[in-house]
Scaffold this motif. Sequence first.
Motif, PDB file in Angstrom:
ATOM      1  N   ASN A   1       1.434  -1.099  -0.365  1.00 42.56           N
ATOM      2  CA  ASN A   1      -0.411  -0.274   0.503  1.00 42.56           C
ATOM      3  C   ASN A   1       0.827   1.517   0.059  1.00 42.56           C
ATOM      4  O   ASN A   1       0.424   2.236  -0.745  1.00 42.56           O
ATOM      5  N   ALA A   2       2.306   1.175   0.964  1.00 45.95           N
ATOM      6  CA  ALA A   2       3.002   2.211   0.913  1.00 45.95           C
ATOM      7  C   ALA A   2       3.415   2.298  -0.775  1.00 45.95           C
ATOM      8  O   ALA A   2       3.866   3.717  -1.004  1.00 45.95           O
ATOM      9  N   PHE A   3       3.679   1.827  -1.253  1.00 43.79           N
ATOM     10  CA  PHE A   3       4.518   1.387  -2.389  1.00 43.79           C
ATOM     11  C   PHE A   3       3.863   2.363  -3.442  1.00 43.79           C
ATOM     12  O   PHE A   3       4.011   3.107  -4.327  1.00 43.79           O
ATOM     13  N   THR A   4       2.246   1.762  -3.836  1.00 38.64           N
ATOM     14  CA  THR A   4       1.549   2.295  -4.330  1.00 38.64           C
ATOM     15  C   THR A   4       1.055   3.740  -3.957  1.00 38.64           C
ATOM     16  O   THR A   4       1.223   4.129  -5.296  1.00 38.64           O
ATOM     17  N   GLU A   5       0.678   4.067  -2.686  1.00 40.07           N
ATOM     18  CA  GLU A   5       0.260   5.538  -2.866  1.00 40.07           C
ATOM     19  C   GLU A   5       2.419   6.114  -3.030  1.00 40.07           C
ATOM     20  O   GLU A   5       1.629   7.295  -3.649  1.00 40.07           O
ATOM     21  N   GLN A   6       2.984   5.899  -3.052  1.00 44.84           N
ATOM     22  CA  GLN A   6       4.237   6.859  -2.998  1.00 44.84           C
ATOM     23  C   GLN A   6       4.805   6.561  -4.961  1.00 44.84           C
ATOM     24  O   GLN A   6       5.004   7.827  -5.589  1.00 44.84           O
ATOM     25  N   TYR A   7       4.325   5.511  -5.777  1.00 43.07           N
ATOM     26  CA  TYR A   7       4.092   5.350  -6.785  1.00 43.07           C
ATOM     27  C   TYR A   7       3.604   6.254  -8.005  1.00 43.07           C
ATOM     28  O   TYR A   7       4.174   7.019  -8.506  1.00 43.07           O
ATOM     29  N   VAL A   8       2.247   6.097  -7.152  1.00 42.26           N
ATOM     30  CA  VAL A   8       1.310   7.001  -7.946  1.00 42.26           C
ATOM     31  C   VAL A   8       1.467   8.814  -7.153  1.00 42.26           C
ATOM     32  O   VAL A   8       1.726   9.579  -8.218  1.00 42.26           O
TER      33      VAL A   8
END
Length: 380
Positions: A355-362
């Motif tokens: 979840n943290a990765f996806t948030e930062q990716y976006v």
Amino acid sequence: MIHCDNEFRRYHSNLPSLSFDSVFEDDERSGNTPLPHDVCNSCLCLLNIAFLRRHYFQLRQRNLASLCSACSQAVYFVSILKQVNKAIADKPTNEYMVTRDGKNDLKIGIVGFGRLGKQLAVILLDLGVIKPSDLYISTRCPEGLEKFQNEGICCCFDNALVCKTADVLFLCCLPSQLNTVAKDMQGLLSDTIVYSFVSGVSQARIRQLLKCGNVIQTTLLFKSNCDPIFEESTPWKFGRDVRESLADPKCIVETSPLCQKSLLEMDYQLIESYVHALMNKCIRKDVKEKEKSISICMSVLLGESSSTSEFKDILLDIMKKKTDIKEPPNVTRVQTSSHHDSIRDRIMENEAFRNAFTEQYVKVVQLCSNLESWNRFPIE
């Protein structure tokens, strides 16, 4: 005959009447034309035509989603590499050196300039991720890239030159061309990160052909149940191009390799490769301590999330008995994984990390897509 064919394509390539979908109505172009439920035998032919048209437009949507995913992930990867450079450059010089060669700009190479290679170059330039002078393109027809050359981009037919110059090399050639391309590059990729979009060829095979361990391979596999996403209201609208799609936050989310709601199967191996690439970047910039390298990598990948410190401890635990990363060779899966305990396994088990990765990716991709340099390099 060849000359005539080239002249025809040059003068008629953009005529709407010659495109495959020119015979379709506007409502058919939207991909939402309903199919009749009850038809007589005499209407079966019309039903088949409607069915084929509908699936044609779904294929076009899938193709757009694939291109957007490839470009979005490339934009993200180059951006986080630049963040690592900045994180290291911001540290006091007596703590560790900025770089071995005194340079901080990333040189990007693209080998193969078909549809994907061209889209990738345009998006990286259009979003301001790289400067034209930092881009090197190798293609069999460099004479057709006059617009790119006028911007100061190096366009040539020299795979060896591009791979020797590039910090990150995007492989966008056809699988049938890979053996020939690999022969040009063998022995020239010691510090280069190879990012492969070659379909149907495994990461291990590419490493073997290139004789290079620093290879990232993306899969871009659609989930088996993603058809309803294209059939219902969708951000992947027919008629959009890659740039317009990446201006839509919904599209960016769906290109994430670790998002549960993504169009794509989760690509844990890709994220493991990202971790290795970032840590190797720190090694080459003389970050001597293992913990500092991991701290920089996790802050870039996860931002200020609470998972940052947690996963940093996990990585330290995995690498505790492995070869010290400050010594050559570069960090690889052999050094950071065993049969039962690897970075990939830990990511699979850790929902907070995903979840943290996806948030930062976006955040990273969206920041690039909001730049004012938009539409600077038109695609014909």
